[in-house]
Write an enzyme that holds these catalytic residues in place. Structure first.
Site, mmCIF file in Angstrom:
data_model
loop_
_atom_site.group_PDB
_atom_site.id
_atom_site.type_symbol
_atom_site.label_atom_id
_atom_site.label_comp_id
_atom_site.label_asym_id
_atom_site.label_seq_id
_atom_site.Cartn_x
_atom_site.Cartn_y
_atom_site.Cartn_z
ATOM 1 N N SER A 110 63.446 46.886 51.203
ATOM 2 C CA SER A 110 63.486 45.682 52.018
ATOM 3 C C SER A 110 64.018 44.507 51.202
ATOM 4 C CB SER A 110 62.077 45.384 52.523
ATOM 5 O OG SER A 110 62.124 44.205 53.266
ATOM 6 N N GLY A 111 65.007 43.829 51.747
ATOM 7 C CA GLY A 111 65.574 42.659 51.058
ATOM 8 C C GLY A 111 66.709 43.022 50.123
ATOM 9 N N THR A 115 71.125 45.102 55.850
ATOM 10 C CA THR A 115 71.616 44.545 57.116
ATOM 11 C C THR A 115 72.879 43.725 56.871
ATOM 12 O OG1 THR A 115 69.356 44.507 57.868
ATOM 13 C CG2 THR A 115 70.929 43.207 59.126
ATOM 14 N N ASN A 160 61.444 39.700 52.459
ATOM 15 C CA ASN A 160 62.735 39.308 53.034
ATOM 16 C C ASN A 160 62.474 38.367 54.214
ATOM 17 O OD1 ASN A 160 65.244 39.132 54.168
ATOM 18 N ND2 ASN A 160 65.544 41.346 54.404
ATOM 19 N N SER A 163 63.715 40.315 57.583
ATOM 20 C CA SER A 163 63.547 41.755 57.371
ATOM 21 C C SER A 163 63.665 42.504 58.697
ATOM 22 C CB SER A 163 62.174 41.984 56.757
ATOM 23 O OG SER A 163 62.006 43.342 56.489
ATOM 24 N N SER A 164 64.472 43.565 58.667
ATOM 25 C CA SER A 164 64.617 44.372 59.883
ATOM 26 C C SER A 164 63.352 45.220 60.001
ATOM 27 C CB SER A 164 65.823 45.298 59.785
ATOM 28 O OG SER A 164 66.888 44.623 59.191
ATOM 29 N N GLY A 390 64.439 51.312 53.589
ATOM 30 C CA GLY A 390 64.490 52.150 52.396
ATOM 31 C C GLY A 390 63.106 52.629 52.030
ATOM 32 N N GLU A 392 59.581 52.972 50.673
ATOM 33 C CA GLU A 392 58.584 51.903 50.491
ATOM 34 C C GLU A 392 57.402 52.425 49.708
ATOM 35 O OE1 GLU A 392 57.698 50.125 54.264
ATOM 36 O OE2 GLU A 392 59.605 49.012 54.300
#
Ligand SMILES: Nc1ncnc2c1ncn2[C@@H]1O[C@H](COP(=O)(O)OP(=O)(O)OP(=O)(O)O)[C@@H](O)[C@H]1O
Ligand SMILES: [Mg+2]
Length: 1078
Positions: A110-111, A115, A160, A163-164, A390, A392
């Site tokens: 994340s981050g 995206t 993020n 974040s998605s 991704g 985690e």
């Protein structure tokens, strides 16, 4: 010399190594150092073969400009510095030109920038693919689907700000030309728990904040919402505002994007109504209420919120209220209703909110798909872009992490499979011997999770479906039984005693050794989350809503379609969709973007090595490099290879005429590269060790410098030569121009001279001609005049008889007469005085009277003289006659004459008759005395003067003594022959006597008188009248005088004025008597 900007290979100006395959030595440290070095130089992209590693720069770099797009467009992958555009270009061209469907797999935590990367890929493809109104609309719709999905599916997390919270796979479809036709989006597992609860420091989905900040008051009122975030229980308060994020403007962007994508107004309205309902659900609170039968019951605290929700969604309030209080279980024909306690009521409320929101999200995806769906049925080429969470690893990992990590295991597997497959295929294609590659295959871990019988997911499903009490603990127990022996499964409670004493592993947890590292999962919540239970009463209440969207979101609530079968669990749903995804990906050519997050602070310029190291490990990047260079580290088609290194060998430089492969062979032989270091494939050269490549690069660099010098030398020569030639050319041009100019000048001069000469000649000719013409004209005129006269004469002659003869003459004479008359009449009036000395005379009036006028003047003068004379008495007449005589005799001859003119001739100066003194004398002279005057008689001997009285009578000249009056001499006039005198102003004169006469015996008389002119004149007149002979009067300054026998010369000279004006007379000698006249 300035460095050339043109790049032909990624090896040019490389910072660190651009392709990790070339890293030497290869280990974790060198890998990280290389990334760091590149990151510090703003090189955020690095390759592992064809895989792109992207490090999030956390700031905008100027590497995504339209110029960059152009730079990377249609260039080979290894030609320029590593870039996401190079990968996008490669994928797009291979899709368009080789008809290979592509997928772009973007992974990372994340981050890390997944995206953003997916958006960059899409925007690159949009920029390079076809253009046109229709194509542009498709592109725009595809691109605008992003903001909509991000608003509903993204949230601020601690990792993020955007974040998605869902996985996204988007297939972009193209036609045979490579123009986009449309797309299909698949979404995976929205993190719906976020709707009801957010961890500390995180937010709910963006859309909630966007509505409250950005919607107009009117719209908020319609949605029965208030702007204040704190009014809503579902909105975490601690970080409602995010730095750098403008929710209000994003709201406008989202609405605009929805419009572009194709949402109808009423659809948008419905969507926001659902969002509002979800938000308001959180505000429904329950309180316990005890019933008589001892069962716990709950009651809604404040029904106002419920009422508004029902108004908004068109649900019957009582239905919803009941659904929050009761739970109906249907089995076969039976229906059992139980009350819900407060906890259950809250659970039901949250479950409803989560379901509403996640279903809304899925509906949005479906709706967008409807809009962006390709409108044609023709075969399409597809490019898939996968932006999925991704790996985690948190402190507390739950069901979601488990699912996510499972997905990543699957992706790693497909990566290994495809990479190896591709490597192997390439070796086969190139005819290179295949050597086995050692690598870790994570299929075993996938199996641990997804195996249909013994997999963890299967176990979980079994547990969820099992009757009886089912808890997370029973699930763990089951795992411990079934998976205990699995290499990658770890648990304290498992039969295997390996972890019995592992205190790091709590009892309520199990641990999986993923390919990327060990992850410990808390079992708590696994069963619930997997069940994802929504009480039927609630779904039925929803279905009953008078709101088409909500109704559509809960189809299972329709009692007609009642399905007693349990809905599929979340785990199995996910497993199925992952399986579909994998299947889909396997049919495509994969392209990888591996995103790495450089630090946890969302800050630029910070490179946290530990964090990066962690990511490198779980992304398996080292593994990736190893696989990539298991056989040969570097490969390149023969042509570019020869092109790049041909300058290192004389035979290949500057041109190699034969096939490229032969050229490379010659080149490598010449350079003495050991045979085991390379292999010749069919179209590529394979280099085993990066060292060899770097050696080649070093040689090339050195050689390039030499070549640069050579080129520079030749260029300078060329430049000077060109410059010289140019100057020469210029000189010739200038000279020719100058010559032209000077010739022009010369020519003009000659021309003007010629014109001048010509004009003179022409002038001369013209004048000549003119003269001739004039002459001719005059001749003509003369001829005409003559002719005219002639004709006139003829005519006159002819006509004379018709005219009165002599009329002309008469007229002429008359005119003349008249003029004369006029003249005389005028003259009469203008006559001058009668004085003879008056010289005036009127001017002549007519020229023809000139002679007349003169004659008239003469006549007039004569007339007035006569008139004047006529006045004279006889006396006067005589005097004037004498004066006239004197004038005739002496005028202009004797200087004494002018003085005599004014003197009247008196004659008798001595009064002989009256004076008694002269009585004697009077008596002696009986004749009339003409002159009586005293004269000086010059003594002939000495020249002295003696006074005498001179008398002239009619017949004689007498000299008498002055005192006595005695006559001394008497000479008859007939004896006087001559009178001599000088021409000067003196009174001397000689009276010459006739020789032989009586008087002559004493000699001639030499006398001097004051009245010489009068005496000489009277003597002359008297002589003439008496003797009728003219007396000779000699005027000369030298004459002879007879003295007795001698002749004496009397000479007049110019004397001095000693004696005043009286002349002196001197006897010089016998012959000369000198008279000095003053
Ligand atoms: N190439 C880039 N250039 C500049 N900034 C970037 C780039 N990539 C990412 N960022 C920054 O990092 C932030 C996080 O990126 P992004 O949202 O793409 O991460 P992600 O991998 O999708 O995370 P998640 O898994 O949470 O969705 C972005 O909001 C942006 O500020
Ligand atoms: Mg994202």
């Amino acid at each position: 010399m300035a460095k050339m900007e043109v790049k032909t290979s990624l090896l040019d100006d490389m910072i660190g190594v651009g392709d990790m395959v070339l890293l030497e030595p290869l280990n974790e440290d060198s890998f990280i150092n290389n990334l760091k070095k590149r990151f510090d130089h703003n090189e955020v992209y690095t390759y592992i073969g064809s895989v792109v590693i992207s490090i999030n720069p956390y700031r905008s770099l100027p590497i995504y400009t339209p110029e960059k797009v152009e730079e990377y467009r249609n260039r080979n992958f290894y030609e320029l510095s590593p870039h996401i555009f190079a990968l996008s270009d490669e994928a797009y061209r291979s899709l368009r030109d080789q008809d290979k469907d592509q997928c772009i797999l973007i992974t990372g935590e994340s981050g890390a920038g997944k995206t953003e990367a997916s958006k960059l890929v899409m925007s690159y493809v949009a920029a390079v693919c076809g253009k046109g109104a229709e194509v542009n609309q498709v592109k725009e719709q595809l691109l605008q689907s992003n903001p909509v999905l991000e608003a509903f599916g993204n949230a601020k997390t601690v990792r993020n700000d955007n974040s998605s919270r869902f996985g996204k796979y988007m297939d972009i479809e193209f036609d045979f030309k490579g123009d986009p036709l449309g797309g299909v989006i698949s979404n995976y597992l929205l993190e719906k728990s976020r709707v009801v609860k957010q961890p500390r420091g995180e937010r709910n989905f963006h859309i909630f904040y966007q509505i409250l900040s950005g919607a107009s008051e009117e719209f908020l009122c319609k949605l029965k919402l208030e702007r204040d975030f704190s009014r809503y229980n579902y909105l975490g308060l601690d970080s409602a505002r995010v730095n750098g994020v403008d929710d209000a403007s994003n709201f406008r962007t989202v609405r605009n994007a929805m419009q572009i994508v194709g949402f109808m107004d009423h659809e948008t309205q419905s969507v926001f109504e659902v969002v509002a309902a979800v938000l308001k659900l959180g505000n429904i609170e329950f309180k316990p209420e005890s019933r008589a039968n001892g069962l716990d019951e709950s009651k809604i605290k404040d029904k106002n919120e419920l009422k508004e929700i029902c108004e908004l969604t068109g649900i019957d309030q009582s239905v919803l209220e009941r659904a929050f209080s009761f739970r109906t279980v249907e089995a076969k024909q039976e229906k059992v209703s139980t009350t819900l306690n407060v906890a259950q009521a809250y659970y039901a409320r949250d479950a409803l909110a989560k379901n509403l929101y996640s279903r809304l999200f899925s509906w949005l995806v479906t709706r967008i798909n409807e809009s962006i769906k390709a409108q044609t049925k023709v075969r399409k080429k597809v490019m898939g872009v996968l932006d999925i969470y991704g790996f985690e690893i948190f402190e507390d990992n739950s069901f979601e992490q488990f699912i996510i990590n499972y997905c990543n295991e699957k992706l790693q597997q497909i990566f290994i499979e495809l990479t190896l497959k591709e490597e192997q295929e390439e070796y086969i294609r190139e005819g290179i011997e295949w050597t086995h590659i050692e690598y870790f295959n994570n299929a075993i871990i996938c199996d641990l999770i997804e195996n249909n019988q013994t997999g963890i997911l299967a176990m979980l499903d079994e547990e969820c479906l099992r009757p009886g009490t089912v808890t997370d603990d029973t699930f763990l127990e089951k795992l411990n039984q079934v998976c205990a022996t699995h290499q990658h499964f770890e648990s304290r409670m498992s039969k295997c005693s390996r972890f019995l004493n592992d205190t790091s592993l709590p009892h309520s947890c199990f641990r999986i050794q993923h390919y990327a590292g060990k992850v410990m999962y808390q079992v708590e919540g696994f069963v619930d989350k997997n069940n994802d239970l929504l009480y039927r009463d609630l779904s039925q209440a929803m279905w009953k809503a008078n709101h088409s969207l909500i109704k559509a979101l809960f189809p299972e609530g329709n009692p007609a379609k009642i399905n007693l079968k349990r809905p599929p669990t979340a785990g199995s749903q996910f497993k199925a969709s992952v399986a579909t995804l994998m299947k889909n990906l396997q049919t495509k050519n994969p392209n990888y973007i591996r995103c790495i997050k450089p630090n946890d602070k969302k800050a630029a310029h910070i490179f946290n090595e530990a964090l990066v190291c962690h990511q490198i490990r779980y992304l398996g990047l080292l593994e990736n490099v190893r696989v990539r260079r298991a056989g040969y580290a570097f490969r390149q088609p023969y042509e570019p290879c020869l092109e790049r290194y041909k300058m290192l060998c004389k035979q290949t430089w500057p041109h190699w005429r034969g096939p490229a492969r032969a050229g490379v062979e010659v080149l490598f032989n010449e350079l003495g590269i050991p045979e085991e270091e390379f292999s010749f494939g069919r179209s590529k050269i394979f280099i085993r060790n990066p060292r060899t490549l770097f050696k080649l690069e070093d040689l090339r660099k050195q050689r390039l410098e030499d070549l640069a010098t050579l080129i520079e030398k030749i260029y300078r020569g060329w430049k000077c030569r060109t410059h010289f030639l140019l100057m020469k050319k210029c000189q010739i041009v200038i000279a020719s121009w100058y010559r032209r100019y000077s010739q022009q000048k010369k020519y003009q001069k000659i021309k003007s001279s010629a014109i001048t000469v010509q004009s003179y000649i022409r002038g001369w000719k013209a004048r000549k001609l003119l003269r001739e013409l004039k002459h001719l004209k005059r001749c003509n005129e003369a001829a005409t005049v003559i002719a005219a006269y002639w004709h006139g004469t003829q005519v006159r002659r002819e006509y004379r008889k018709f005219f009165r003869a002599n009329a002309g003459r008469k007229i002429y004479e008359f005119t003349l007469q008249r003029l004369m008359q006029k003249y005389f009449l005028e003259m009469k009036n203008k006559m001058p005085s009668l004085s003879p000395i008056d010289k005036n005379w009127p001017a002549r009036p007519y020229l023809f009277l000139d002679s007349t006028h003169k004659e008239l003047k003469r006549i007039f003068h004569l007339w007035r003289c006569k008139k004047y004379r006529d006045q004279f008495t006889d006396q006067q007449k005589l005097i004037y006659e004498e004066k006239l005589e004197a004038s005739e005799l002496f005028k202009d001859k004797k200087a004494l004459y002018p003085a005599s003119v004014g003197q009247p001739f008196q004659g008798a100066y001595l009064e002989i008759s009256e004076n008694p003194k002269y009585k004697k004398l009077k008596d002696a002279v009986d004749e009339k005395i003409i002159i009586a005057e005293v004269v000086n008689k010059i003594n002939r001997a000495n020249g002295k003067a003696a006074s005498r009285i001179f008398l002239l009578t009619k017949n004689n000249v007498l000299l008498a003594d002055q005192k006595s009056g005695t006559i001394k001499s008497e000479v008859p006039l007939g004896d006087v022959t001559k009178v001599s005198m000088s021409s000067q102003n003196d009174g001397f004169f000689a009276v010459h006597l006739k020789e032989g006469s009586e008087a002559a015996s004493k000699g001639d008389f030499l006398l001097s008188s004051d009245h010489l002119i009068e005496m000489a004149t009277k003597l002359y007149r008297t002589t003439l009248s008496q003797t009728k002979q003219k007396l000779n009067i000699e005027i000369s300054d030298e004459f002879l005088v007879q003295f007795k026998q001698d002749k004496v010369c009397v000479k007049f000279i110019q004397g001095s004025q000693k004696n005043g004006n009286i002349p002196t007379c001197k006897r010089k000698n016998n012959r000369l008597l000198e008279v000095a006249v003053p």
